[in-house]
Structure formats: structure tokens, C-alpha cells
Write an enzyme that holds these catalytic residues in place. Sequence first.
Site, short mmCIF file in Angstrom:
data_model
loop_
_atom_site.label_atom_id
_atom_site.label_comp_id
_atom_site.label_asym_id
_atom_site.label_seq_id
_atom_site.Cartn_x
_atom_site.Cartn_y
_atom_site.Cartn_z
N ALA A 28 35.29 34.49 46.60
CA ALA A 28 35.66 33.12 46.02
C ALA A 28 34.96 32.08 46.78
CB ALA A 28 36.97 32.85 45.82
N ARG A 40 43.45 31.77 47.30
CA ARG A 40 44.50 31.79 48.35
C ARG A 40 44.34 30.72 49.34
NH1 ARG A 40 43.47 36.99 46.76
NH2 ARG A 40 44.89 38.18 46.03
N ASP A 106 31.59 34.33 38.15
CA ASP A 106 30.73 33.25 37.84
C ASP A 106 29.32 33.06 37.44
OD1 ASP A 106 29.85 33.18 40.27
OD2 ASP A 106 31.55 31.98 41.07
N HIS A 123 34.19 42.56 39.87
CA HIS A 123 35.29 42.07 39.13
C HIS A 123 35.21 41.53 37.77
CE1 HIS A 123 37.83 41.63 43.03
NE2 HIS A 123 37.48 43.00 42.87
N CYS A 131 37.97 43.67 24.18
CA CYS A 131 38.98 43.97 23.44
C CYS A 131 39.75 45.18 24.30
CB CYS A 131 39.03 44.85 22.12
SG CYS A 131 40.39 45.32 21.15
N CYS A 159 39.44 45.36 15.46
CA CYS A 159 40.45 46.21 15.23
C CYS A 159 41.81 45.47 15.65
CB CYS A 159 40.50 47.49 16.46
SG CYS A 159 40.97 46.71 18.05
N ASN A 222 33.39 33.36 56.90
CA ASN A 222 34.67 32.91 56.01
C ASN A 222 35.60 32.14 56.78
OD1 ASN A 222 36.09 33.72 53.80
ND2 ASN A 222 38.02 34.16 54.88
#
Length: 252
Positions: A28, A40, A106, A123, A131, A159, A222
Site C-alpha cells: 500500500a 496501518r 488499484d 489480493h 458473487c 443466483c 519502506n
Amino acid sequence: MTTDPDTGLGKARSLVTGAGRIVALTGAGISTDSGIPDFRGPQGLWTRDPAAEKMSNLQAYRGSREVRERTWQARLVHPGWDAVPNAAHYALERLSPTHIVTQNIDRLHQKAGTPPERVLELHGTMFESVCLSCDDHRDMRSTLERVRAGETDPPCLLCGGILKSATVSFGQHLDQNLLRTARAAVSGCDLLLVAGSSLSVQPAASLVSVASRAGADVVICNGAETPYDSMASAVVRGPLGETLPALTAPRI
């Protein structure tokens, strides 16, 4: 491991320049400069609003219509709809790694010009709905039009099951074929470049161990410490919009 800011950047650049096959693992933190908050960090979504974490929990989402309704409203205004790539995304595109394994939903790597087949979305993506009963996939924009028209918790058109974004929530398994592809890519690289990931979510974080065991160098960029810093050949702190362009300038 090198952690001094100046020495770390120099060591990391040397490793990147000398590597033949590079794989990037992004989280992220690479998209915050595009206006998409992380989860976080000090200004993270869950830091500012702990209750928002329930919207990423599959059990809570399945079990509570209220959670689903709140989540659909959040999807309508997600900053990812209008976000554009930033300098960090373009830096990775110029580097042209064999794969970018991303925890992000994204699609900013693709928007920056990285071929879609090189991006492994561990992810999932916010751009599709799915669904939970019959696995029908639709373009998320068409599903959100139903929400704008008044359906607060739109059911599956096939469904009647519960719909959610085609993203991986807590309590939900990753696509195992995709995970195997990511592990194979990391196992075969010379260098794993981690950018903007806290490395606190499994199994994505375990890819660092996979790379290290295979003999690859690991460079971690990071804003804060990660649990895997001790495995890295170099650790670079600082804004990714500055550090990644410095690391990934065209190699001569």
C-alpha cells in the site's frame, strides 16, 4: 544488512544495477502518493478508523448486512477510481522487472505502463465484483451503478447471493495458482525489490523468505521497519517517490 539512509541507498542501487532478473513486491505504501491511504501507517485507514477493518473481514462481511451496506458506500467513493500513478509506479515500469507481485488492488502499475501479464495481483482487484456463492464476476462500475440507483446491498443477478469486490479479505484464501506463480517468479529472480509493504500480511510477506532461501538479494524500501529487514541486503527508508526513482534510473 545496510540501514544507514545514504549507505543503504547506495548499496541498494548497486544491487539493482547488477541484477539480471528482478521481481518487485509492492504494498500500500507505493500508492499513498497517488492519494490512496495505506492501512496501518500513522494516517492509515484502519489507524484513523479501527471499525473500518471489519469491512475487510470476510466473516463480518458475510454476517452483517450493515457492514455490507457501509462497505458499498465506501466503494462508491474509493480514491482508487480517480487515482493516477505516481513517480514510484513509473520508476518500476522503467525498471521492467520480470514480475510485479502486488498486494494492491488499484491497478496503478498497469496504468503506469507495466504490461498486465507481468502484474500478479495477489489480493485481487477493486475493478470487479464477485458473487460469494456462484463466483460470477462483473465489472464493478456496473454493480456500483445499482448502488447509486438505490440498492444498498445489491445481490448477485444470477443466483441472488452476496456480492463483494473481487479482492481478498481477511479470512479468504488467495488464488493458489496465482500464489504458485508468484513463488516461482521469486524463486527464479536475482533480486527481490520490496516497495511500500509492511510485510505483515501472509502469505505475501513470506515471499521474502522464498527469495532469500533461493539465494536472491533482497532490497526493502519502506517508510518503517518490517519483520524481514534482517533478511535484506539493503534497507532504504524515505518517500518511495524519491527513493525508487533513485534506485531504478536507467541502467547503463
